[in-house]
Design an enzyme around this catalytic site. Structure first.
Site, PDB file in Angstrom:
ATOM      1  N   ASP A  88       0.873  -1.184   0.000  1.00 57.17           N
ATOM      2  CA  ASP A  88       0.000   0.000   0.000  1.00 57.17           C
ATOM      3  C   ASP A  88       0.909   1.232   0.000  1.00 57.17           C
ATOM      4  OD1 ASP A  88       0.966   0.161   2.582  1.00 57.17           O
ATOM      5  OD2 ASP A  88      -0.992   0.206   3.566  1.00 57.17           O
ATOM      6  N   CYS A 111       3.430  -3.125   4.073  1.00 55.53           N
ATOM      7  CA  CYS A 111       2.565  -2.000   4.446  1.00 55.53           C
ATOM      8  C   CYS A 111       3.266  -1.270   5.578  1.00 55.53           C
ATOM      9  CB  CYS A 111       1.144  -2.453   4.794  1.00 55.53           C
ATOM     10  SG  CYS A 111       0.985  -3.557   6.206  1.00 55.53           S
ATOM     11  N   THR A 115       3.106  -1.508   8.848  1.00 57.78           N
ATOM     12  CA  THR A 115       3.585  -2.430   9.886  1.00 57.78           C
ATOM     13  C   THR A 115       3.788  -3.852   9.381  1.00 57.78           C
ATOM     14  OG1 THR A 115       1.308  -2.982  10.435  1.00 57.78           O
ATOM     15  CG2 THR A 115       2.336  -1.177  11.698  1.00 57.78           C
ATOM     16  N   GLY A 116       3.221  -4.181   8.238  1.00 57.71           N
ATOM     17  CA  GLY A 116       3.203  -5.571   7.753  1.00 57.71           C
ATOM     18  C   GLY A 116       2.052  -6.379   8.341  1.00 57.71           C
ATOM     19  N   MET A 134      -1.195  -6.617   5.946  1.00 59.88           N
ATOM     20  CA  MET A 134      -0.881  -7.483   4.807  1.00 59.88           C
ATOM     21  C   MET A 134      -0.881  -8.952   5.224  1.00 59.88           C
ATOM     22  SD  MET A 134      -0.611  -5.914   1.994  1.00 59.88           S
ATOM     23  CE  MET A 134       0.012  -4.519   1.040  1.00 59.88           C
ATOM     24  N   HIS A 138      11.095 -23.469   9.098  1.00 64.27           N
ATOM     25  CA  HIS A 138      10.036 -24.192   9.805  1.00 64.27           C
ATOM     26  C   HIS A 138       8.659 -24.021   9.174  1.00 64.27           C
ATOM     27  CE1 HIS A 138      12.204 -24.770  13.953  1.00 64.27           C
ATOM     28  NE2 HIS A 138      12.944 -25.148  12.920  1.00 64.27           N
ATOM     29  N   HIS A 192       8.107 -30.640  10.120  1.00 67.14           N
ATOM     30  CA  HIS A 192       7.478 -29.381   9.703  1.00 67.14           C
ATOM     31  C   HIS A 192       6.548 -29.584   8.508  1.00 67.14           C
ATOM     32  CE1 HIS A 192      10.019 -27.481  12.586  1.00 67.14           C
ATOM     33  NE2 HIS A 192      11.103 -27.983  12.001  1.00 67.14           N
TER      34      HIS A 192
HETATM   35  C1  RB5 Z   1      -1.844   2.601   6.513  1.00 66.13           C
HETATM   36  O1  RB5 Z   1      -1.840   3.819   7.176  1.00 66.13           O
HETATM   37  C2  RB5 Z   1      -1.512   1.475   7.480  1.00 66.13           C
HETATM   38  O2  RB5 Z   1      -2.596   1.215   8.293  1.00 66.13           O
HETATM   39  C3  RB5 Z   1      -1.087   0.235   6.726  1.00 66.13           C
HETATM   40  O3  RB5 Z   1       0.016   0.533   5.925  1.00 66.13           O
HETATM   41  C4  RB5 Z   1      -0.671  -0.958   7.549  1.00 66.13           C
HETATM   42  O4  RB5 Z   1       0.264  -0.616   8.523  1.00 66.13           O
HETATM   43  C5  RB5 Z   1      -1.754  -1.818   8.050  1.00 66.13           C
HETATM   44  O5  RB5 Z   1      -1.532  -2.851   8.697  1.00 66.13           O
END
Ligand code: RB5
Length: 148
Positions: free
Chosen positions: A9, A68, A70-71, A74, A101, A136
């Site tokens: 994003d 994204c 924080t990841g 996603m 794993h 695994h």
């Molecule tokens: C976008 O502001 C933010 O929420 C997105 O990039 C992500 O961190 C969501 O998990």
């Protein structure tokens, strides 16, 4: 040829571009396909996770990288799909375990939590580590077979 599909994003836009260039320079044996977002405009991360998931599910050796802020978002979206094993990693150890794993077929990274040099290193570790199979295999089969 093996393929890696990249998606992000707006929060992951810059890191995704950095990783794309890095992979194109360092992994001549892997085809890199960028699924967007094509410009740094505010979008919804589930839409871009979905684009990558659909591609990764097309072949056993297809991989994905999702970025994204924080990841987290996603990884939440990607892991809704059967046979997707998306791993959100933050350090060398989790990147290594994600392959050894969990045989993660998607790597998730947070652009606001992981600086670019570390992110490149984590991608390399994930790509270069080997799935250990053995016990695994049984465990990831339980993930892949789970219908919820
Ligand atoms: C976008 O502001 C933010 O929420 C997105 O990039 C992500 O961190 C969501 O998990």
């Amino acid at each position: 040829m093996q393929k890696i599909f990249l998606g992000s994003d707006h929060g992951g836009f810059e890191l995704r571009n950095t990783l794309k260039q890095y992979l194109q320079q360092t992994r001549k044996d892997i085809e890199i396909e960028d699924m967007g977002v094509p410009e740094e405009i505010s979008v919804d991360y589930p839409d871009y996770a979905l684009k990558v998931v659909k591609k990764v599910l097309k072949a056993e050796d297809h991989l994905g990288i999702l970025v994204c802020g924080t990841g987290i978002g996603m990884s939440m979206m990607a892991n809704r799909f059967k046979k997707i094993r998306a791993a959100l990693v933050h350090n060398e150890f989790t990147a290594q375990m994600a392959k050894q794993h969990n045989n993660a077929n998607i790597l998730c990274l947070g652009a606001r939590t992981t600086e670019a040099e570390l992110a490149k290193k984590l991608v390399d570790i994930w790509l270069d580590s080997e799935f250990e199979a053995g016990r695994h295999t049984r465990r990831i089969a339980k993930l892949d077979d789970f219908l919820g």
